[in-house]
Design a protein around this motif. Structure first.
Motif, PDB file in Angstrom:
ATOM      1  N   ALA A 130       0.132  -4.990  11.307  1.00 45.30           N
ATOM      2  CA  ALA A 130       1.457  -4.359  11.323  1.00 45.30           C
ATOM      3  C   ALA A 130       1.697  -3.733   9.947  1.00 45.30           C
ATOM      4  CB  ALA A 130       2.527  -5.400  11.629  1.00 45.30           C
ATOM      5  N   VAL A 131       1.876  -2.421   9.935  1.00 43.93           N
ATOM      6  CA  VAL A 131       2.053  -1.681   8.676  1.00 43.93           C
ATOM      7  C   VAL A 131       3.493  -1.185   8.603  1.00 43.93           C
ATOM      8  CG1 VAL A 131       1.252   0.272   7.289  1.00 43.93           C
ATOM      9  CG2 VAL A 131      -0.336  -0.873   8.855  1.00 43.93           C
ATOM     10  N   ASP A 132       4.168  -1.494   7.526  1.00 49.20           N
ATOM     11  CA  ASP A 132       5.531  -0.977   7.359  1.00 49.20           C
ATOM     12  C   ASP A 132       5.816  -0.893   5.862  1.00 49.20           C
ATOM     13  OD1 ASP A 132       7.971  -0.874   9.715  1.00 49.20           O
ATOM     14  OD2 ASP A 132       8.606  -0.727   7.618  1.00 49.20           O
ATOM     15  N   SER A 133       6.693   0.024   5.493  1.00 55.14           N
ATOM     16  CA  SER A 133       7.080   0.131   4.085  1.00 55.14           C
ATOM     17  C   SER A 133       8.255  -0.782   3.755  1.00 55.14           C
ATOM     18  CB  SER A 133       7.442   1.588   3.754  1.00 55.14           C
ATOM     19  OG  SER A 133       8.430   2.039   4.647  1.00 55.14           O
ATOM     20  N   SER A 134       8.840  -1.394   4.770  1.00 58.39           N
ATOM     21  CA  SER A 134       9.999  -2.259   4.534  1.00 58.39           C
ATOM     22  C   SER A 134       9.577  -3.726   4.496  1.00 58.39           C
ATOM     23  CB  SER A 134      11.024  -2.050   5.662  1.00 58.39           C
ATOM     24  OG  SER A 134      11.920  -3.136   5.702  1.00 58.39           O
ATOM     25  N   PRO A 135       9.672  -4.367   3.314  1.00 60.38           N
ATOM     26  CA  PRO A 135       9.299  -5.784   3.245  1.00 60.38           C
ATOM     27  C   PRO A 135      10.182  -6.646   4.139  1.00 60.38           C
ATOM     28  CG  PRO A 135      10.024  -4.963   1.067  1.00 60.38           C
ATOM     29  CD  PRO A 135      10.080  -3.802   2.019  1.00 60.38           C
ATOM     30  N   ALA A 136      11.452  -6.257   4.304  1.00 58.90           N
ATOM     31  CA  ALA A 136      12.353  -7.057   5.146  1.00 58.90           C
ATOM     32  C   ALA A 136      11.895  -7.010   6.603  1.00 58.90           C
ATOM     33  CB  ALA A 136      13.782  -6.534   5.012  1.00 58.90           C
ATOM     34  N   MET A 137      11.497  -5.827   7.063  1.00 58.08           N
ATOM     35  CA  MET A 137      11.001  -5.719   8.445  1.00 58.08           C
ATOM     36  C   MET A 137       9.759  -6.585   8.622  1.00 58.08           C
ATOM     37  SD  MET A 137      12.651  -3.880  10.635  1.00 58.08           S
ATOM     38  CE  MET A 137      13.854  -2.571  10.751  1.00 58.08           C
ATOM     39  N   LEU A 138       8.849  -6.501   7.658  1.00 63.91           N
ATOM     40  CA  LEU A 138       7.598  -7.264   7.793  1.00 63.91           C
ATOM     41  C   LEU A 138       7.864  -8.765   7.756  1.00 63.91           C
ATOM     42  CD1 LEU A 138       5.153  -5.111   5.638  1.00 63.91           C
ATOM     43  CD2 LEU A 138       5.179  -5.355   8.135  1.00 63.91           C
TER      44      LEU A 138
ATOM     45  N   THR B  12      -0.136  -8.401   8.190  1.00 63.12           N
ATOM     46  CA  THR B  12       0.785  -7.337   7.799  1.00 63.12           C
ATOM     47  C   THR B  12       0.242  -6.592   6.578  1.00 63.12           C
ATOM     48  OG1 THR B  12       2.039  -8.836   6.382  1.00 63.12           O
ATOM     49  CG2 THR B  12       2.826  -8.549   8.649  1.00 63.12           C
ATOM     50  N   LEU B  13       0.656  -5.361   6.491  1.00 62.25           N
ATOM     51  CA  LEU B  13       0.296  -4.525   5.350  1.00 62.25           C
ATOM     52  C   LEU B  13       1.555  -3.773   4.939  1.00 62.25           C
ATOM     53  CD1 LEU B  13      -1.837  -3.153   3.511  1.00 62.25           C
ATOM     54  CD2 LEU B  13      -2.281  -1.566   5.414  1.00 62.25           C
ATOM     55  N   GLU B  14       2.070  -4.113   3.749  1.00 64.65           N
ATOM     56  CA  GLU B  14       3.244  -3.389   3.250  1.00 64.65           C
ATOM     57  C   GLU B  14       2.742  -2.139   2.552  1.00 64.65           C
ATOM     58  OE1 GLU B  14       5.945  -5.670   0.757  1.00 64.65           O
ATOM     59  OE2 GLU B  14       6.586  -3.778  -0.169  1.00 64.65           O
ATOM     60  N   ALA B  15       3.029  -0.989   3.120  1.00 62.66           N
ATOM     61  CA  ALA B  15       2.474   0.255   2.578  1.00 62.66           C
ATOM     62  C   ALA B  15       3.273   1.444   3.076  1.00 62.66           C
ATOM     63  CB  ALA B  15       1.017   0.406   3.034  1.00 62.66           C
ATOM     64  N   ASP B  16       3.186   2.515   2.311  1.00 60.75           N
ATOM     65  CA  ASP B  16       3.649   3.812   2.791  1.00 60.75           C
ATOM     66  C   ASP B  16       2.547   4.362   3.684  1.00 60.75           C
ATOM     67  OD1 ASP B  16       4.262   6.435   3.262  1.00 60.75           O
ATOM     68  OD2 ASP B  16       4.625   6.952   1.160  1.00 60.75           O
ATOM     69  N   ALA B  17       2.823   4.418   4.969  1.00 59.24           N
ATOM     70  CA  ALA B  17       1.790   4.827   5.923  1.00 59.24           C
ATOM     71  C   ALA B  17       1.383   6.288   5.730  1.00 59.24           C
ATOM     72  CB  ALA B  17       2.282   4.606   7.344  1.00 59.24           C
ATOM     73  N   GLY B  18       2.104   6.984   4.894  1.00 58.41           N
ATOM     74  CA  GLY B  18       1.751   8.375   4.632  1.00 58.41           C
ATOM     75  C   GLY B  18       0.619   8.525   3.640  1.00 58.41           C
ATOM     76  N   THR B  19       0.237   7.435   3.002  1.00 57.59           N
ATOM     77  CA  THR B  19      -0.756   7.560   1.928  1.00 57.59           C
ATOM     78  C   THR B  19      -2.060   6.845   2.279  1.00 57.59           C
ATOM     79  OG1 THR B  19       0.146   5.619   0.818  1.00 57.59           O
ATOM     80  CG2 THR B  19       1.012   7.769   0.137  1.00 57.59           C
ATOM     81  N   GLY B  20      -2.350   6.733   3.560  1.00 52.20           N
ATOM     82  CA  GLY B  20      -3.622   6.119   3.965  1.00 52.20           C
ATOM     83  C   GLY B  20      -3.419   4.674   4.337  1.00 52.20           C
TER      84      GLY B  20
END
Ligand code: SAM
Length: 302
Positions: free
Chosen positions: A92-100, A118-126
């Protein structure tokens, strides 16, 4: 490997998928209200999500072991895909730590923690070195990214050759109300929706993008493209009133200052627990348009 794309228009009942689209990051209250909308949406439109994962399984076959849920939110897609592919794990990839954090807690509580990372990341950058995904699921998330074309290149690199990308998008907020829902403010919901569309054009300019063209430009082969116009009428699922309340509450927050004060006051009467509150009405019809693209990374040349 090469299949022709089909485009199906379907006026269905009992299917759908809807999200809020305001910018949420760094604001826990906004995250909470988005989370509520996402979970209610999945509950109300569960048959639609089930039909979508069935469609994916037809193309993906039995061998799905690694799924990436890109912009996972509360994990509505993670959940549906874990069920559909019982041998798979989901990143599960999301930029929001609260969502994750909420997602991790929810799947642990369901005894499924072992199958989700989980992977906290900006999905726009790979996608941080992922190269073995059998399936990437991107529901109501690609339009949030700054540069979707680059993001899709990153997704392509994360897919194994032959892997599938499923892009689920929507045309904006759902509709709930008859034109005369508030007697002295006819057309209230339409005006709010128009104000919201203007806001979205500024804040999420990729909402409504030509995803099929972007997928093709990245070297993916679009195998299916579907548009479904969904409509739920009485008797509505039990959570429909709460869903309308959560969505209209987010709309109320977004259009403050963009519509006439009398419209805001009218919106308040739909949310304040009084006799006109959407949670008590029997005249709601839930309408939403959902789009789906299924695209494959071509298998490597022999
Ligand atoms: C409308 S929600 C959709 C959630 C989920 N996919 C669903 O369909 O229920 C969009 C999600 O994308 C996430 N998101 C937005 N921008 C992102 C980015 N640049 N990278 C990763 N996730 C992002 C948000 O935090 C949010 O959880």
């Amino acid at each position: 490997m090469t299949s022709s794309a089909s485009h199906v228009h379907h006026d269905g009942h009992g299917h759908g998928h809807v999200h809020g689209h305001t910018h949420d990051h760094g604001d826990t209250g906004q995250d909470d209200s988005l989370a509520e909308v996402l979970d209610l949406d999945a509950e109300i439109f569960a048959p639609y999500l089930t039909s979508v994962t069935a469609r994916i399984a037809e193309l993906a076959g039995d061998g799905v072991r690694h799924v990436v849920d890109l912009g996972s939110g509360t994990g509505t897609g993670t959940s549906a895909l874990l069920e559909r592919f019982p041998h798979a794990t989901v990143t599960a990839v999301d930029s929001s730590p609260a969502m994750l954090a909420g997602l991790v807690e929810a799947f642990r509580a369901k005894g499924l923690g072992e199958r989700v990372r989980t992977l906290e990341a900006d999905a726009g950058t790979g996608l941080a070195g992922i190269t073995d995904a059998d399936l990437v699921w991107a529901s109501a998330s690609l339009h949030h990214l700054d540069d979707p074309a680059t993001a899709i290149d990153g997704i392509r690199a994360a897919l194994r050759p032959g892997g599938l990308l499923a892009v689920a998008e929507l045309d904006g907020m759902p509709h709930f109300l008859p034109d005369d829902a508030v007697a002295d403010r006819p057309g209230l919901e339409t005006r709010c929706r128009e104000a919201l569309d203007g806001l979205h054009a500024e804040q999420v300019p990729h909402l409504g993008a030509d995803w099929g063209a972007l997928l093709t430009a990245s070297g993916l082969v679009v195998e299916q493209e579907r548009t479904e116009r969904l409509e739920l009428r009485a008797p509505l699922p039990a959570a429909a009133g709460q869903y309308a309340h959560a969505v209209l509450g987010r709309i109320r927050g977004a259009v403050d200052g963009l519509v006439a004060p009398a419209d805001l006051a009218a919106l308040d009467t739909l949310l304040d627990g009084g006799p006109a509150d959407v949670r008590h009405r029997d005249d709601l019809v839930v309408r939403s348009t959902r789009e789906l693209w299924l695209a494959r990374r071509p298998a490597a040349a022999a």
